[in-house]
Design an enzyme around this catalytic site. Sequence first.
Site, PDB file in Angstrom:
ATOM      1  N   CYS A   2       0.830  -1.212   0.000  1.00  0.00           N
ATOM      2  CA  CYS A   2       0.000   0.000   0.000  1.00  0.00           C
ATOM      3  C   CYS A   2       0.858   1.253   0.000  1.00  0.00           C
ATOM      4  CB  CYS A   2      -0.881   0.020   1.236  1.00  0.00           C
ATOM      5  SG  CYS A   2      -1.916  -1.425   1.386  1.00  0.00           S
ATOM      6  N   ARG A  27       5.322   0.177  -5.898  1.00  0.00           N
ATOM      7  CA  ARG A  27       5.204  -0.694  -4.720  1.00  0.00           C
ATOM      8  C   ARG A  27       4.290  -1.881  -4.993  1.00  0.00           C
ATOM      9  NH1 ARG A  27       6.177   2.861   0.143  1.00  0.00           N
ATOM     10  NH2 ARG A  27       4.812   1.559   1.383  1.00  0.00           N
ATOM     11  N   TRP A  75      -2.946  -2.673  -1.526  1.00  0.00           N
ATOM     12  CA  TRP A  75      -2.459  -4.017  -1.873  1.00  0.00           C
ATOM     13  C   TRP A  75      -3.207  -4.936  -0.920  1.00  0.00           C
ATOM     14  CZ3 TRP A  75       1.907  -7.345  -0.119  1.00  0.00           C
ATOM     15  CH2 TRP A  75       2.364  -8.185  -1.131  1.00  0.00           C
ATOM     16  N   ASN A 101      -2.065   2.284   5.851  1.00  0.00           N
ATOM     17  CA  ASN A 101      -1.115   1.211   5.519  1.00  0.00           C
ATOM     18  C   ASN A 101      -0.899   0.410   6.787  1.00  0.00           C
ATOM     19  OD1 ASN A 101      -0.818   2.328   3.047  1.00  0.00           O
ATOM     20  ND2 ASN A 101       1.363   2.792   3.239  1.00  0.00           N
ATOM     21  N   GLY A 102      -0.789  -0.896   6.670  1.00  0.00           N
ATOM     22  CA  GLY A 102      -0.530  -1.731   7.838  1.00  0.00           C
ATOM     23  C   GLY A 102      -1.688  -2.684   8.076  1.00  0.00           C
ATOM     24  N   GLU A 481      19.942 -21.463   4.463  1.00  0.00           N
ATOM     25  CA  GLU A 481      19.494 -20.155   3.995  1.00  0.00           C
ATOM     26  C   GLU A 481      20.243 -19.026   4.707  1.00  0.00           C
ATOM     27  OE1 GLU A 481      18.086 -19.030   1.596  1.00  0.00           O
ATOM     28  OE2 GLU A 481      17.317 -17.048   2.113  1.00  0.00           O
ATOM     29  N   LYS A 485      22.592 -16.188   2.975  1.00  0.00           N
ATOM     30  CA  LYS A 485      22.383 -14.743   3.148  1.00  0.00           C
ATOM     31  C   LYS A 485      23.693 -14.074   3.541  1.00  0.00           C
ATOM     32  CE  LYS A 485      19.477 -14.103   1.556  1.00  0.00           C
ATOM     33  NZ  LYS A 485      18.546 -15.006   0.941  1.00  0.00           N
ATOM     34  N   GLU A 488      26.479 -14.239   0.663  1.00  0.00           N
ATOM     35  CA  GLU A 488      26.266 -13.502  -0.591  1.00  0.00           C
ATOM     36  C   GLU A 488      26.369 -11.989  -0.408  1.00  0.00           C
ATOM     37  OE1 GLU A 488      22.376 -13.927  -2.474  1.00  0.00           O
ATOM     38  OE2 GLU A 488      21.440 -14.223  -0.531  1.00  0.00           O
ATOM     39  N   HIS A 504      31.947 -35.520  10.861  1.00  0.00           N
ATOM     40  CA  HIS A 504      32.390 -36.335   9.713  1.00  0.00           C
ATOM     41  C   HIS A 504      33.385 -35.579   8.843  1.00  0.00           C
ATOM     42  CE1 HIS A 504      29.643 -39.451  10.857  1.00  0.00           C
ATOM     43  NE2 HIS A 504      28.680 -38.545  10.956  1.00  0.00           N
ATOM     44  N   LYS A 603      19.652 -10.402  -9.954  1.00  0.00           N
ATOM     45  CA  LYS A 603      18.370 -10.733  -9.335  1.00  0.00           C
ATOM     46  C   LYS A 603      17.682 -11.875 -10.060  1.00  0.00           C
ATOM     47  CE  LYS A 603      15.157 -10.216  -6.301  1.00  0.00           C
ATOM     48  NZ  LYS A 603      15.465 -10.842  -5.010  1.00  0.00           N
TER      49      LYS A 603
HETATM   50  C1  F6R Z   1      19.620 -15.673  -2.729  1.00  0.00           C
HETATM   51  C2  F6R Z   1      18.775 -15.636  -3.905  1.00  0.00           C
HETATM   52  C3  F6R Z   1      18.999 -16.664  -4.929  1.00  0.00           C
HETATM   53  C4  F6R Z   1      17.682 -17.067  -5.610  1.00  0.00           C
HETATM   54  C5  F6R Z   1      17.975 -18.012  -6.785  1.00  0.00           C
HETATM   55  C6  F6R Z   1      16.711 -18.464  -7.451  1.00  0.00           C
HETATM   56  O1  F6R Z   1      19.325 -14.614  -1.847  1.00  0.00           O
HETATM   57  O2  F6R Z   1      17.958 -14.761  -4.070  1.00  0.00           O
HETATM   58  O3  F6R Z   1      19.635 -17.778  -4.411  1.00  0.00           O
HETATM   59  O4  F6R Z   1      16.869 -17.698  -4.668  1.00  0.00           O
HETATM   60  O5  F6R Z   1      18.777 -17.342  -7.720  1.00  0.00           O
HETATM   61  O6  F6R Z   1      16.017 -17.394  -7.984  1.00  0.00           O
HETATM   62  P1  F6R Z   1      14.488 -17.509  -8.313  1.00  0.00           P
HETATM   63  O7  F6R Z   1      13.766 -17.686  -7.032  1.00  0.00           O
HETATM   64  O8  F6R Z   1      14.140 -16.201  -8.993  1.00  0.00           O
HETATM   65  O9  F6R Z   1      14.318 -18.681  -9.214  1.00  0.00           O
END
Ligand code: F6R
Length: 608
Positions: A2, A27, A75, A101-102, A481, A485, A488, A504, A603
């Site tokens: 929103c 957004r 949204w 919003n919220g 995960e 994070k 990367e 191991h 991305k």
């Molecule tokens: C890590 C990250 C990547 C994606 C991967 C798959 O923070 O964003 O590891 O998860 O590149 O991307 P998608 O989900 O777009 O297929």
Amino acid sequence: MCGIIGYVGGKSAAPILLDGLEKLEYRGYDSAGIAVINSNELNVIKTAKRIADLKGITQNGSTTKGNIGIGHTRWATHGAPTETNAHPHISYGGNFAVVHNGIIENYLPLKNELILKGVNFKSETDTEVIAHLLEFNFKGDVFDCIKNTISVLSGSYALGILYLNSPDTLYAVKNFSPLIAGVGVTENFIASDITPLIPHTKDVIYLKDKEIAVITGDSLNIFDLSGKPKSPKIERITGSAESVEKGGYDHFMMKEIKEQPPVILKTATPHIKDGRVVFDGLNLTKEKIKDIKKIVITACGSAYHTGMVAKYVFEQLLKIPVSVDLASEFRYQNPVVDQNTLVIVISQSGETADTLAALNKAKDKGAYTLGIVNVKGSSIAKACHDTLFTGAGSEISVATTKAYSAQLIILYLFAVFMAGHLGTSDEKLRAALLNEIMTLPQKVQEIFMLEENIKALAKKHHTITDAFFIGRNLDYAVALEGALKLKEISYINCLGMAAGELKHGTISLIENGTFVLALAMYEKLNDKMLSNIKEVKARGANVLVVTFKGNNTFLGAADDIIYLPKTHPLLTPSLAVIPLQIFAYYIALFRGADIDKPRNLAKSVTVE
Ligand code: F6R
């Protein structure tokens, strides 16, 4: 997500509001509206279409007269994206207009109370409660009535408020959701982020929680709840257009981390009806579900990690064998899948080349394919037999946070949905899971309260060169995960692994001062995790434990402990990942890394 814009001053409000709403389009939204006061009349125009539609109806705002108004892009969370549910919402007496919003978490009891007092509701939104409460609490003073109204609200809100009989005053207040006042010359503004303010002013005030802003064209006064005036800091916006879209955050990553509570709600709400999971438009028939003998999940990176969580959850609820394959491997294997296999592909972008190739391979072998995708119209969404969309909105930071959380929610819901059809888990457990999913946004919000502690831990550890994240069962999936994070965005060599695997081989890397993050949300294996912690401590490791509140197992054994709210054991990944995201963010920040655009990464990975 929103968006809010508000204007008061000497100019015609509607064109400014409409332009502002256009700036907020990035957004993501599904409906929009404006309210403008003119000659003792409140004009409200809404649409379940685009801002262009509002512009068309009002001839770019020229037919809607008045110098004060509020606008909103919605949204949908509570109620479908319809014109009626769109904001602004008007009080039953027609005196107050509100944009919000919220999420008002206690809106239902408040709504029921108002209904008993004879108030008629038009929409399904939580926001409408606020409009009616303002009218109900009004005893001649707007400030008091806002104060009394927010005193009964729990949840997050940024509110823009108009009162018909104060046609030169705009009111605003916030709690958890961001709201900014824009300071102009003979005109002033409010907005949910800086983007719509940029063409008008670069002087802004970031409103603080539960401060009430009383704004006219010539004055901008902010009060605390006792009515004491505050002296807010006026800040000058600098930086690029992109930087201003961050809504007051320094990086998209933190903005997106903070968006997770509404994202979870937005992802779950449309699919939970009368205590059951429904996926409107899903082609997977009951007969087809009964034929499924095996589930294969394939994805890359973080999406693969949500698949690992799903394996544990699916196997427990469905009693069907589940395997999780990296898409880059699956595409070149000769996987044993056939028409009795359900292949689930998970992808935020819906464009990842390896995932798309894995999907095509599964289809060639006759499997039924289900996509879990964030971007509508993407290649994977189009190619799957069925697709479930995650309501994360656009994610800009390369490191995924909110899309990961949204994927988890869809996977949990899908597990409950399938278990309902197969009768493989009892109804009480399914109901408990659905109830608990709806509490996750509030629990994530509670974890945000730990931000300063987590930041201090990040400060303590930001110079490390290696890190090990360990976990068992679902904690293992989250460890992977969390480690991804951290590595990367901070470029620290970080390994996520199953705690039981340490001995191991990897334990040979543990020496004095080595950083180990141990996830211990899975109560059943607490003792095993304690042994692992003792093993690494004996070799000099510096151990940070993430566990649930009330668990004293690790007191004295770990160097630091982060305590999270408790949830159902199957849902712990939704909470455990949050401090790891925040930890990675601050470590990267202290190391001066380019958080939103880490080196060498993109991305959307559309190449092999
Ligand atoms: C890590 C990250 C990547 C994606 C991967 C798959 O923070 O964003 O590891 O998860 O590149 O991307 P998608 O989900 O777009 O297929």
